[in-house]
Design a protein around this motif. Sequence first.
Motif, PDB file in Angstrom:
ATOM      1  N   GLU A  76      53.391 -11.323 -90.062  1.00  0.00           N
ATOM      2  CA  GLU A  76      53.104 -10.349 -88.995  1.00  0.00           C
ATOM      3  C   GLU A  76      51.833  -9.552 -89.240  1.00  0.00           C
ATOM      4  OE1 GLU A  76      56.551  -7.996 -88.184  1.00  0.00           O
ATOM      5  OE2 GLU A  76      57.825  -9.743 -87.814  1.00  0.00           O
ATOM      6  N   ARG A  77      50.930 -10.096 -90.057  1.00  0.00           N
ATOM      7  CA  ARG A  77      49.672  -9.403 -90.330  1.00  0.00           C
ATOM      8  C   ARG A  77      48.478 -10.100 -89.690  1.00  0.00           C
ATOM      9  NH1 ARG A  77      48.386 -10.083 -95.247  1.00  0.00           N
ATOM     10  NH2 ARG A  77      50.058 -11.503 -95.890  1.00  0.00           N
ATOM     11  N   VAL A  78      48.717 -11.052 -88.803  1.00  0.00           N
ATOM     12  CA  VAL A  78      47.615 -11.778 -88.186  1.00  0.00           C
ATOM     13  C   VAL A  78      46.734 -10.803 -87.394  1.00  0.00           C
ATOM     14  CG1 VAL A  78      49.057 -12.368 -86.180  1.00  0.00           C
ATOM     15  CG2 VAL A  78      46.996 -13.690 -86.673  1.00  0.00           C
ATOM     16  N   PRO A  79      45.412 -10.863 -87.582  1.00  0.00           N
ATOM     17  CA  PRO A  79      44.529  -9.958 -86.841  1.00  0.00           C
ATOM     18  C   PRO A  79      44.577 -10.234 -85.338  1.00  0.00           C
ATOM     19  CG  PRO A  79      43.404 -10.907 -88.744  1.00  0.00           C
ATOM     20  CD  PRO A  79      44.688 -11.652 -88.598  1.00  0.00           C
ATOM     21  N   ALA A  80      44.447  -9.171 -84.575  1.00  0.00           N
ATOM     22  CA  ALA A  80      44.452  -9.317 -83.116  1.00  0.00           C
ATOM     23  C   ALA A  80      43.318 -10.228 -82.658  1.00  0.00           C
ATOM     24  CB  ALA A  80      44.322  -7.941 -82.464  1.00  0.00           C
ATOM     25  N   ALA A  81      42.201 -10.218 -83.399  1.00  0.00           N
ATOM     26  CA  ALA A  81      41.067 -11.064 -83.025  1.00  0.00           C
ATOM     27  C   ALA A  81      41.433 -12.545 -83.107  1.00  0.00           C
ATOM     28  CB  ALA A  81      39.874 -10.772 -83.929  1.00  0.00           C
ATOM     29  N   VAL A  82      42.294 -12.915 -84.050  1.00  0.00           N
ATOM     30  CA  VAL A  82      42.732 -14.310 -84.161  1.00  0.00           C
ATOM     31  C   VAL A  82      43.603 -14.685 -82.966  1.00  0.00           C
ATOM     32  CG1 VAL A  82      44.153 -15.906 -85.506  1.00  0.00           C
ATOM     33  CG2 VAL A  82      42.538 -14.381 -86.665  1.00  0.00           C
ATOM     34  N   ILE A  83      44.520 -13.809 -82.589  1.00  0.00           N
ATOM     35  CA  ILE A  83      45.354 -14.062 -81.416  1.00  0.00           C
ATOM     36  C   ILE A  83      44.475 -14.234 -80.185  1.00  0.00           C
ATOM     37  CG2 ILE A  83      47.168 -13.154 -79.923  1.00  0.00           C
ATOM     38  CD1 ILE A  83      48.161 -13.931 -82.682  1.00  0.00           C
ATOM     39  N   ALA A  84      43.460 -13.379 -80.058  1.00  0.00           N
ATOM     40  CA  ALA A  84      42.556 -13.473 -78.911  1.00  0.00           C
ATOM     41  C   ALA A  84      41.820 -14.808 -78.898  1.00  0.00           C
ATOM     42  CB  ALA A  84      41.562 -12.313 -78.935  1.00  0.00           C
ATOM     43  N   GLU A  85      41.399 -15.288 -80.073  1.00  0.00           N
ATOM     44  CA  GLU A  85      40.706 -16.574 -80.137  1.00  0.00           C
ATOM     45  C   GLU A  85      41.627 -17.728 -79.780  1.00  0.00           C
ATOM     46  OE1 GLU A  85      37.689 -17.898 -82.542  1.00  0.00           O
ATOM     47  OE2 GLU A  85      37.300 -16.006 -83.570  1.00  0.00           O
ATOM     48  N   LEU A  86      42.873 -17.653 -80.190  1.00  0.00           N
ATOM     49  CA  LEU A  86      43.818 -18.707 -79.848  1.00  0.00           C
ATOM     50  C   LEU A  86      44.071 -18.741 -78.346  1.00  0.00           C
ATOM     51  CD1 LEU A  86      46.410 -18.339 -82.748  1.00  0.00           C
ATOM     52  CD2 LEU A  86      44.602 -20.050 -82.510  1.00  0.00           C
ATOM     53  N   MET A  87      44.174 -17.585 -77.743  1.00  0.00           N
ATOM     54  CA  MET A  87      44.355 -17.541 -76.291  1.00  0.00           C
ATOM     55  C   MET A  87      43.119 -18.073 -75.569  1.00  0.00           C
ATOM     56  SD  MET A  87      46.312 -13.859 -75.964  1.00  0.00           S
ATOM     57  CE  MET A  87      46.423 -13.954 -74.187  1.00  0.00           C
ATOM     58  N   ALA A  88      41.945 -17.752 -76.092  1.00  0.00           N
ATOM     59  CA  ALA A  88      40.705 -18.259 -75.495  1.00  0.00           C
ATOM     60  C   ALA A  88      40.621 -19.771 -75.629  1.00  0.00           C
ATOM     61  CB  ALA A  88      39.501 -17.593 -76.149  1.00  0.00           C
ATOM     62  N   ALA A  89      41.073 -20.285 -76.766  1.00  0.00           N
ATOM     63  CA  ALA A  89      41.072 -21.734 -76.965  1.00  0.00           C
ATOM     64  C   ALA A  89      41.982 -22.417 -75.951  1.00  0.00           C
ATOM     65  CB  ALA A  89      41.514 -22.062 -78.389  1.00  0.00           C
ATOM     66  N   GLY A  90      43.119 -21.810 -75.676  1.00  0.00           N
ATOM     67  CA  GLY A  90      44.022 -22.365 -74.676  1.00  0.00           C
ATOM     68  C   GLY A  90      43.398 -22.377 -73.294  1.00  0.00           C
ATOM     69  N   ARG A  91      42.718 -21.295 -72.935  1.00  0.00           N
ATOM     70  CA  ARG A  91      42.059 -21.261 -71.623  1.00  0.00           C
ATOM     71  C   ARG A  91      40.959 -22.314 -71.540  1.00  0.00           C
ATOM     72  NH1 ARG A  91      42.946 -15.622 -72.383  1.00  0.00           N
ATOM     73  NH2 ARG A  91      40.893 -15.370 -73.331  1.00  0.00           N
ATOM     74  N   GLU A  92      40.254 -22.523 -72.652  1.00  0.00           N
ATOM     75  CA  GLU A  92      39.220 -23.549 -72.670  1.00  0.00           C
ATOM     76  C   GLU A  92      39.831 -24.935 -72.472  1.00  0.00           C
ATOM     77  OE1 GLU A  92      35.662 -25.505 -72.827  1.00  0.00           O
ATOM     78  OE2 GLU A  92      36.042 -23.360 -72.586  1.00  0.00           O
ATOM     79  N   MET A  93      40.973 -25.192 -73.091  1.00  0.00           N
ATOM     80  CA  MET A  93      41.647 -26.477 -72.891  1.00  0.00           C
ATOM     81  C   MET A  93      42.035 -26.666 -71.428  1.00  0.00           C
ATOM     82  SD  MET A  93      44.116 -26.600 -76.256  1.00  0.00           S
ATOM     83  CE  MET A  93      44.784 -28.246 -75.924  1.00  0.00           C
ATOM     84  N   LEU A  94      42.485 -25.594 -70.791  1.00  0.00           N
ATOM     85  CA  LEU A  94      42.897 -25.677 -69.391  1.00  0.00           C
ATOM     86  C   LEU A  94      41.722 -25.873 -68.446  1.00  0.00           C
ATOM     87  CD1 LEU A  94      45.595 -22.868 -69.413  1.00  0.00           C
ATOM     88  CD2 LEU A  94      46.018 -25.292 -69.004  1.00  0.00           C
ATOM     89  N   ARG A  95      40.525 -25.536 -68.912  1.00  0.00           N
ATOM     90  CA  ARG A  95      39.327 -25.704 -68.081  1.00  0.00           C
ATOM     91  C   ARG A  95      38.580 -27.003 -68.375  1.00  0.00           C
ATOM     92  NH1 ARG A  95      38.449 -20.035 -69.336  1.00  0.00           N
ATOM     93  NH2 ARG A  95      37.057 -20.701 -71.021  1.00  0.00           N
ATOM     94  N   HIS A  96      39.000 -27.717 -69.407  1.00  0.00           N
ATOM     95  CA  HIS A  96      38.200 -28.857 -69.855  1.00  0.00           C
ATOM     96  C   HIS A  96      38.156 -29.937 -68.786  1.00  0.00           C
ATOM     97  CE1 HIS A  96      36.370 -31.752 -72.548  1.00  0.00           C
ATOM     98  NE2 HIS A  96      36.234 -30.780 -73.421  1.00  0.00           N
ATOM     99  N   PRO A  97      36.955 -30.445 -68.492  1.00  0.00           N
ATOM    100  CA  PRO A  97      36.849 -31.494 -67.467  1.00  0.00           C
ATOM    101  C   PRO A  97      37.549 -32.784 -67.890  1.00  0.00           C
ATOM    102  CG  PRO A  97      34.748 -31.189 -68.612  1.00  0.00           C
ATOM    103  CD  PRO A  97      35.641 -30.082 -69.060  1.00  0.00           C
TER     104      PRO A  97
END
Length: 233
Positions: free
Chosen positions: A79-100
């Motif tokens: 439970e010590r994962v930085p919020a910035a890491v969570i944000a990057e994982l969410m951004a990676a998911g959005r990028e996957m959803l946008r991938h052509p």
Amino acid sequence: MAKNLTTIGFDADDTLWYNERFFRITQERFAELLTDFAPADHLMDRLLEAERRNLGHYGFGIKGFVLSMIETAIEVTEERVPAAVIAELMAAGREMLRHPIELLPHARDTVLSLGADYHLVLITKGDLLDQERKLAQSGLGELFDWVEIVSDKTPEMYHRVFARHGDGAARALMVGDSMRSDVVPAITAGGWGVFIPQGPAWELEKASPPADTSRFFELPTLQPLPDLVHRLD
């Protein structure tokens, strides 16, 4: 003379267009982000455990994958994962959803060829919105007589789909890259199954090839599929 085959079912992800490699790229980024907390092999094992655990809650697809990554990150960091890491994982998911969408070789030509003589059904599982987006971008949607987006692929599902959109499973053939989802349950339902592997399979899609059946085939690509189908008739 009646045809042996009247209906051809196609999987979508990694059968008609590339998909799994984007998950692998995101997994590599996931390992990089958490390199200070766990070695990559241990992290992948924990992620796979989370994915298996969460399939019944989130189903298949990118959104469930991202939630499993976040859950794993919380667990391995205690439970010590930085919020910035969570944000990057969410951004990676959005990028996957946008991938052509990028079609696999021979995908369009194969579907066009078989559509002249057979009923074609696209049978794919995963998130409804994401699968609809990929189908629209692929340009293949108009080539299919029917599209079924399902939560999972089972013998019962194949019975229903091929009865609804064809002459039953016994006169249907399913094509896909997953032994577990596309081949084994279609053959169990009474149909034919054609396995076309596309690189390393996701662990949760692995299964042993069906034994003692003449209804199982493996091809290296989609290109020889029309010849195989016509030979079966």
